[in-house]
Design a protein around this motif. Structure first.
Motif, mmCIF file in Angstrom:
data_model
loop_
_atom_site.group_PDB
_atom_site.id
_atom_site.type_symbol
_atom_site.label_atom_id
_atom_site.label_comp_id
_atom_site.label_asym_id
_atom_site.label_seq_id
_atom_site.Cartn_x
_atom_site.Cartn_y
_atom_site.Cartn_z
ATOM 1 N N LYS A 1 0.839 -1.192 0.000
ATOM 2 C CA LYS A 1 0.000 0.000 0.000
ATOM 3 C C LYS A 1 0.875 1.245 0.000
ATOM 4 C CE LYS A 1 -4.428 -1.315 2.045
ATOM 5 N NZ LYS A 1 -5.361 -1.020 3.151
ATOM 6 N N GLY A 2 0.496 2.203 -0.848
ATOM 7 C CA GLY A 2 1.226 3.452 -0.922
ATOM 8 C C GLY A 2 0.883 4.389 0.223
ATOM 9 N N LEU A 3 1.327 5.617 0.094
ATOM 10 C CA LEU A 3 1.176 6.594 1.176
ATOM 11 C C LEU A 3 -0.297 6.965 1.376
ATOM 12 C CD1 LEU A 3 4.184 6.737 0.347
ATOM 13 C CD2 LEU A 3 4.114 9.163 0.927
ATOM 14 N N PRO A 4 -0.835 6.739 2.561
ATOM 15 C CA PRO A 4 -2.246 7.057 2.786
ATOM 16 C C PRO A 4 -2.479 8.540 3.062
ATOM 17 C CG PRO A 4 -1.307 6.145 4.783
ATOM 18 C CD PRO A 4 -0.230 6.080 3.735
ATOM 19 N N PHE A 5 -3.656 9.011 2.701
ATOM 20 C CA PHE A 5 -4.128 10.319 3.131
ATOM 21 C C PHE A 5 -4.803 10.129 4.487
ATOM 22 C CE2 PHE A 5 -4.530 11.002 -1.614
ATOM 23 C CZ PHE A 5 -3.447 11.855 -1.703
ATOM 24 N N ILE A 6 -4.505 11.028 5.411
ATOM 25 C CA ILE A 6 -5.027 10.881 6.772
ATOM 26 C C ILE A 6 -5.672 12.178 7.250
ATOM 27 C CG2 ILE A 6 -3.359 9.097 7.429
ATOM 28 C CD1 ILE A 6 -1.774 11.350 8.896
ATOM 29 N N THR A 7 -6.426 12.049 8.337
ATOM 30 C CA THR A 7 -6.972 13.187 9.053
ATOM 31 C C THR A 7 -6.837 12.893 10.549
ATOM 32 O OG1 THR A 7 -8.883 14.688 9.230
ATOM 33 C CG2 THR A 7 -9.358 12.331 9.160
#
Length: 266
Positions: free
Chosen positions: A240-246
């Protein structure tokens, strides 16, 4: 002014600032259309982060990071950014996520790596690069399996961006372990501080091999002259590549809206 902060720091090379800003504008406008008060621009320095008097705390009230106002203002501490309670949207790496960050944030989405050799959908791999010798680079396997030339790497000096990086350190480590080997077969291991610096170190003869994620490798081929002096000799397995987070505290309704907006932007 928005109460949120956002950043896209992972591929924010100086030469890419315009493209990264344009990416944020597309995301920001989609977020605002979804009713989210997204900030006008992304942050690139600690001094742009809102203060958190007393430090950043987890759900139990334990301090997990200092007040950003106490950090060097013109630097950007990724971990403090990721842990900031006002974080609306940012990129991170699965290395820090596996090492505890996942307890303090929510995953919004996974970007696509389809446009990069070594990528497929939300999966990416790292190019194993060494100094060029006149021969061709090795193509990424179609099936995404690791392609690691053990005999070629054995006894070499390995350089890496950071021990917490999935693409530059942990991914290769796990692939080697699955093959019954380890980093012990390298003659030396030395941190460089970044993928670009690793490529330069190899080109200058200060190191022999590095693992560079496929998007960073594409950027290096566009912008880093030292990339012309190295070549690809293998690939790590796809992950899995770089996730977007909050932030962990971002309300569920906003998280859902973020996910819909990211999917719409594509």
């Amino acid at each position: 002014m928005s109460e949120f902060v956002a950043a896209l720091p992972m591929y924010d090379w100086p030469e890419m600032r315009g493209e990264v800003d344009a990416q944020w504008v597309r995301l920001r406008d989609a977020f605002r259309q979804a009713g989210i008060d997204a900030p006008q621009s992304i942050v690139r320095r600690n001094g742009d982060l809102p203060p958190v008097p007393g430090g950043i705390r987890d759900a139990e009230g334990k301090i997990i990071a200092p007040d950003p106002a106490t950090l060097p203002p013109d630097e950007l501490d990724f971990h403090r950014l990721w842990l900031h309670p006002a974080l609306l949207f940012a990129q991170t790496c699965w290395g820090p996520m596996d090492h505890g960050l996942s307890a303090h944030v929510q995953v919004v989405a996974q970007p696509s790596y389809d446009t990069y050799e070594g990528g497929q959908g939300e999966l990416y791999s790292s190019a194993l690069v060494m100094r060029a010798d006149g021969g061709p680079s090795v193509a990424s396997p179609d099936d995404g399996a690791p392609l690691i030339p053990l005999d070629l790497l054995r006894g070499k000096r390995f350089t890496f961006n950071d021990t917490g990086s999935m693409s530059g350190f942990l991914g290769l480590k796990r692939d080697l372990e699955a093959m019954g080997d380890s980093f012990d077969f390298f003659a030396a291991r030395q941190p460089s501080g970044g993928h670009r610096a690793s490529i330069v170190a190899i080109a200058e003869g200060r190191a022999d091999v590095a693992a560079i994620d496929c998007e960073s490798w594409a950027l290096a081929r566009r912008f880093e002259p030292a990339a012309q002096a190295v070549k690809v000799v293998g690939w790590t397995g796809r992950r899995k590549g770089l996730p977007f987070i909050t932030a962990r505290t971002t309300p569920e309704k906003i998280v859902a809206a973020l996910r819909e907006a990211v999917a719409a932007v594509g």
